[in-house]
Design a protein around this motif. Structure first.
Motif, mmCIF file in Angstrom:
data_model
loop_
_atom_site.group_PDB
_atom_site.id
_atom_site.type_symbol
_atom_site.label_atom_id
_atom_site.label_comp_id
_atom_site.label_asym_id
_atom_site.label_seq_id
_atom_site.Cartn_x
_atom_site.Cartn_y
_atom_site.Cartn_z
ATOM 1 N N VAL A 1 0.874 -1.182 0.000
ATOM 2 C CA VAL A 1 0.000 0.000 0.000
ATOM 3 C C VAL A 1 0.910 1.230 0.000
ATOM 4 C CG1 VAL A 1 -1.826 1.201 1.261
ATOM 5 C CG2 VAL A 1 -1.729 -1.304 1.273
ATOM 6 N N PRO A 2 0.732 2.149 -0.976
ATOM 7 C CA PRO A 2 1.731 3.205 -1.164
ATOM 8 C C PRO A 2 1.784 4.245 -0.047
ATOM 9 C CG PRO A 2 -0.082 3.488 -2.700
ATOM 10 C CD PRO A 2 -0.292 2.165 -2.026
ATOM 11 N N HIS A 3 0.750 4.304 0.797
ATOM 12 C CA HIS A 3 0.799 5.267 1.907
ATOM 13 C C HIS A 3 -0.121 4.774 3.020
ATOM 14 C CE1 HIS A 3 0.593 8.976 4.230
ATOM 15 N NE2 HIS A 3 1.649 9.392 3.550
ATOM 16 N N VAL A 4 0.310 4.995 4.238
ATOM 17 C CA VAL A 4 -0.450 4.510 5.399
ATOM 18 C C VAL A 4 -1.833 5.170 5.494
ATOM 19 C CG1 VAL A 4 0.568 6.171 7.023
ATOM 20 C CG2 VAL A 4 -0.211 3.936 7.868
ATOM 21 N N ARG A 5 -2.034 6.324 4.817
ATOM 22 C CA ARG A 5 -3.357 6.960 4.891
ATOM 23 C C ARG A 5 -4.450 6.117 4.229
ATOM 24 N NH1 ARG A 5 -0.998 9.749 0.512
ATOM 25 N NH2 ARG A 5 -2.323 9.837 -1.345
ATOM 26 N N HIS A 6 -4.060 5.144 3.409
ATOM 27 C CA HIS A 6 -5.051 4.291 2.742
ATOM 28 C C HIS A 6 -5.485 3.094 3.597
ATOM 29 C CE1 HIS A 6 -4.253 6.679 -0.726
ATOM 30 N NE2 HIS A 6 -3.027 6.232 -0.885
ATOM 31 N N ILE A 7 -4.990 3.028 4.808
ATOM 32 C CA ILE A 7 -5.287 1.903 5.696
ATOM 33 C C ILE A 7 -6.380 2.313 6.684
ATOM 34 C CG2 ILE A 7 -4.300 0.499 7.551
ATOM 35 C CD1 ILE A 7 -3.184 -0.281 4.899
ATOM 36 N N VAL A 8 -7.399 1.461 6.827
ATOM 37 C CA VAL A 8 -8.505 1.736 7.759
ATOM 38 C C VAL A 8 -8.638 0.530 8.700
ATOM 39 C CG1 VAL A 8 -10.990 2.197 7.934
ATOM 40 C CG2 VAL A 8 -9.705 3.096 5.990
ATOM 41 N N PRO A 9 -8.673 0.751 10.005
ATOM 42 C CA PRO A 9 -8.749 -0.393 10.928
ATOM 43 C C PRO A 9 -10.068 -1.164 10.789
ATOM 44 C CG PRO A 9 -8.472 1.698 12.125
ATOM 45 C CD PRO A 9 -8.647 2.050 10.698
ATOM 46 N N LEU A 10 -9.994 -2.485 10.887
ATOM 47 C CA LEU A 10 -11.217 -3.295 10.795
ATOM 48 C C LEU A 10 -11.958 -3.365 12.129
ATOM 49 C CD1 LEU A 10 -10.374 -6.341 8.507
ATOM 50 C CD2 LEU A 10 -11.903 -4.429 8.035
ATOM 51 N N GLU A 11 -11.231 -3.233 13.215
ATOM 52 C CA GLU A 11 -11.843 -3.187 14.547
ATOM 53 C C GLU A 11 -12.957 -4.213 14.732
ATOM 54 O OE1 GLU A 11 -12.918 0.908 14.877
ATOM 55 O OE2 GLU A 11 -10.903 1.513 15.470
ATOM 56 N N GLY A 12 -12.583 -5.474 14.635
ATOM 57 C CA GLY A 12 -13.527 -6.539 14.977
ATOM 58 C C GLY A 12 -14.242 -7.172 13.802
ATOM 59 N N LEU A 13 -14.221 -6.542 12.641
ATOM 60 C CA LEU A 13 -14.889 -7.155 11.487
ATOM 61 C C LEU A 13 -14.062 -8.333 10.974
ATOM 62 C CD1 LEU A 13 -15.993 -3.988 9.484
ATOM 63 C CD2 LEU A 13 -17.502 -5.635 10.606
ATOM 64 N N ASP A 14 -14.742 -9.357 10.478
ATOM 65 C CA ASP A 14 -14.049 -10.496 9.891
ATOM 66 C C ASP A 14 -13.383 -10.046 8.588
ATOM 67 O OD1 ASP A 14 -13.824 -13.596 9.602
ATOM 68 O OD2 ASP A 14 -14.499 -12.858 7.660
ATOM 69 N N PRO A 15 -12.061 -10.263 8.447
ATOM 70 C CA PRO A 15 -11.371 -9.727 7.262
ATOM 71 C C PRO A 15 -11.912 -10.260 5.927
ATOM 72 C CG PRO A 15 -9.766 -10.361 8.932
ATOM 73 C CD PRO A 15 -11.099 -10.855 9.407
ATOM 74 N N VAL A 16 -12.275 -11.523 5.875
ATOM 75 C CA VAL A 16 -12.750 -12.072 4.590
ATOM 76 C C VAL A 16 -14.121 -11.483 4.244
ATOM 77 C CG1 VAL A 16 -13.412 -14.179 3.369
ATOM 78 C CG2 VAL A 16 -11.355 -14.158 4.812
ATOM 79 N N GLU A 17 -14.997 -11.411 5.231
ATOM 80 C CA GLU A 17 -16.327 -10.850 4.973
ATOM 81 C C GLU A 17 -16.263 -9.340 4.717
ATOM 82 O OE1 GLU A 17 -18.988 -12.006 8.097
ATOM 83 O OE2 GLU A 17 -18.816 -14.131 7.598
ATOM 84 N N ALA A 18 -15.262 -8.686 5.274
ATOM 85 C CA ALA A 18 -15.170 -7.229 5.117
ATOM 86 C C ALA A 18 -14.569 -6.809 3.777
ATOM 87 C CB ALA A 18 -14.347 -6.632 6.259
ATOM 88 N N ALA A 19 -13.858 -7.715 3.117
ATOM 89 C CA ALA A 19 -13.180 -7.314 1.869
ATOM 90 C C ALA A 19 -14.140 -6.651 0.869
ATOM 91 C CB ALA A 19 -12.462 -8.513 1.249
ATOM 92 N N PRO A 20 -15.317 -7.234 0.598
ATOM 93 C CA PRO A 20 -16.210 -6.594 -0.386
ATOM 94 C C PRO A 20 -16.723 -5.217 0.031
ATOM 95 C CG PRO A 20 -16.889 -8.868 0.031
ATOM 96 C CD PRO A 20 -15.866 -8.518 1.073
ATOM 97 N N LEU A 21 -16.656 -4.922 1.316
ATOM 98 C CA LEU A 21 -17.151 -3.609 1.755
ATOM 99 C C LEU A 21 -16.330 -2.477 1.144
ATOM 100 C CD1 LEU A 21 -17.745 -4.405 5.538
ATOM 101 C CD2 LEU A 21 -19.475 -4.229 3.734
ATOM 102 N N THR A 22 -15.062 -2.752 0.798
ATOM 103 C CA THR A 22 -14.179 -1.688 0.319
ATOM 104 C C THR A 22 -14.518 -1.221 -1.102
ATOM 105 O OG1 THR A 22 -12.521 -3.243 -0.516
ATOM 106 C CG2 THR A 22 -12.281 -2.535 1.770
ATOM 107 N N ASP A 23 -15.356 -1.979 -1.805
ATOM 108 C CA ASP A 23 -15.815 -1.520 -3.120
ATOM 109 C C ASP A 23 -17.294 -1.849 -3.318
ATOM 110 O OD1 ASP A 23 -16.146 -0.761 -5.779
ATOM 111 O OD2 ASP A 23 -15.292 -2.614 -6.554
#
Ligand code: ZN
Ligand code: ZN
Length: 340
Positions: free
Chosen positions: A123-145
């Motif tokens: 990821v080219p800059h840390v500003r593009h990172i958002v904490p998941l804070e408890g969300l399941d990473p696999v289920e959360a992936a589609p939320l980003t688009d």
């Protein structure tokens, strides 16, 4: 590391062994947990346009921080995160105003820089990172688009979505599943979902659609019939083909809004009779980082849920074929971080 790369137009992605990227400055290396498979990937496979090949696709990503660059602050290695993908220059007026996704498109993830169909994502800059804070990473992936894109379209149309409004969603696949849930969670509007697949319409009813219709010659008349002859205050075209655009124009109300989200490349010709008086035709593109934070919070509080069909990285082409065939229930997600 293993990466699924677009090597040539019209060919399946190629699994290649590539070096794990070095991490410098403000960059972050993410071990990919989930990478959603999007219709846009099919468009890119067919027509890579200005993309310099080979390129690792995958623009809906979550994972765990593997390594932080020496100047990247605010996170710890191991943190579960979502990757915001509308990578802009960070310096133009749009980026400074928080609308990075509207910056030069060639900087987006999987266009100018490699995406998440790989074990690691730089990821080219840390500003593009958002904490998941408890969300399941696999289920959360589609939320980003798939979640973020309809969220923005609906949020911008919010003044039209009141208690006596109707919203029509054209296409209830990957994005549509979220569009229906977000409309249900955030507005009092009556929701009409339209698709060509009865099983997707059944899901739409479970997510909160009040009425579901097959996309056929009767659809526009049925929408009119259910809206007292007026049509819908908001029509979201998540497909963007000639047929859905024509249906959208026939279904929108006076003073309403037709939002084109789908990238299928259809056209809508305009004259003053093509849409009702004062109806607007607008496009909506992905979403901002702050909107991604909002979508993740909606999911955290249980207002929207992801239905995912997972594939190991080695089977990414199978996921793309299933998507093309309409055989995905919810969103296909590649899971490079899962042990085979
Ligand atoms: Zn996408
Ligand atoms: Zn910019």
């Amino acid at each position: 590391m293993l990466a699924a790369r677009l090597v040539d137009a019209g060919k399946p992605l190629e699994l290649q062994d590539v070096p794990v990227p070095d991490v410098e400055g403000d960059q972050v290396l993410v071990r990919v947990a989930g990478a959603g498979v999007c219709h846009t990937d099919l468009h890119l496979l067919a027509m890579p346009g200005g993309i310099v090949l080979p390129r690792t696709l995958g623009h809906e990503n979550t994972g765990h921080i593997e390594r932080l660059g020496p100047d990247a602050t605010g996170f710890q290695e191991g943190d579960a995160v979502a990757v915001y993908g509308g990578w802009g220059c960070g310096a133009c007026g749009l980026c400074l105003g928080g609308e990075e996704q509207l910056c030069d498109i060639t900087k987006w993830i999987s266009y100018a820089l490699d995406g998440g169909y790989a074990e690691f994502l730089l990821v080219p800059h840390v500003r593009h990172i958002v904490p998941l804070e408890g969300l399941d990473p696999v289920e959360a992936a589609p939320l980003t688009d798939a979640g973020l894109t309809p969220y923005r379209a609906i949020k911008r149309a919010a003044p039209l979505l009141h208690g006596s409004s109707t919203a029509v969603v054209l296409g209830v696949g990957g994005l549509g599943q979220f569009a229906v849930q977000i409309l249900h969670a955030m507005t009092g509007a009556r929701i009409i979902a339209v698709d060509t697949d009865e099983s997707k319409l059944k899901r739409a009813r479970e997510w909160g659609a009040d009425l579901t219709l097959m996309s056929d010659a009767e659809a526009a008349a049925t929408i009119k019939e259910h809206t007292g002859g007026e049509g819908a205050q908001v029509v979201l075209d998540l497909v963007g083909e000639n047929g859905t655009l024509a249906l959208a124009a026939q279904s929108v109300a006076r003073g309403g809004r037709l939002v084109v989200v789908g990238l299928a490349g259809g056209s809508l010709s305009y004259n003053f009779l093509a849409v009702p008086w004062e109806a607007e035709v607008v496009s909506s593109a992905w979403g901002s980082r702050s909107e991604l934070v909002e979508v993740l919070e909606l999911a955290r509080r249980g207002h929207i849920q992801s239905r995912v069909q997972t594939y190991p990285l080695e089977k990414v082409n199978e996921a793309l074929e299933d998507l093309e065939a309409g055989a995905v229930d919810g969103r296909a997600v590649v899971t490079p971080g899962a042990k085979a």
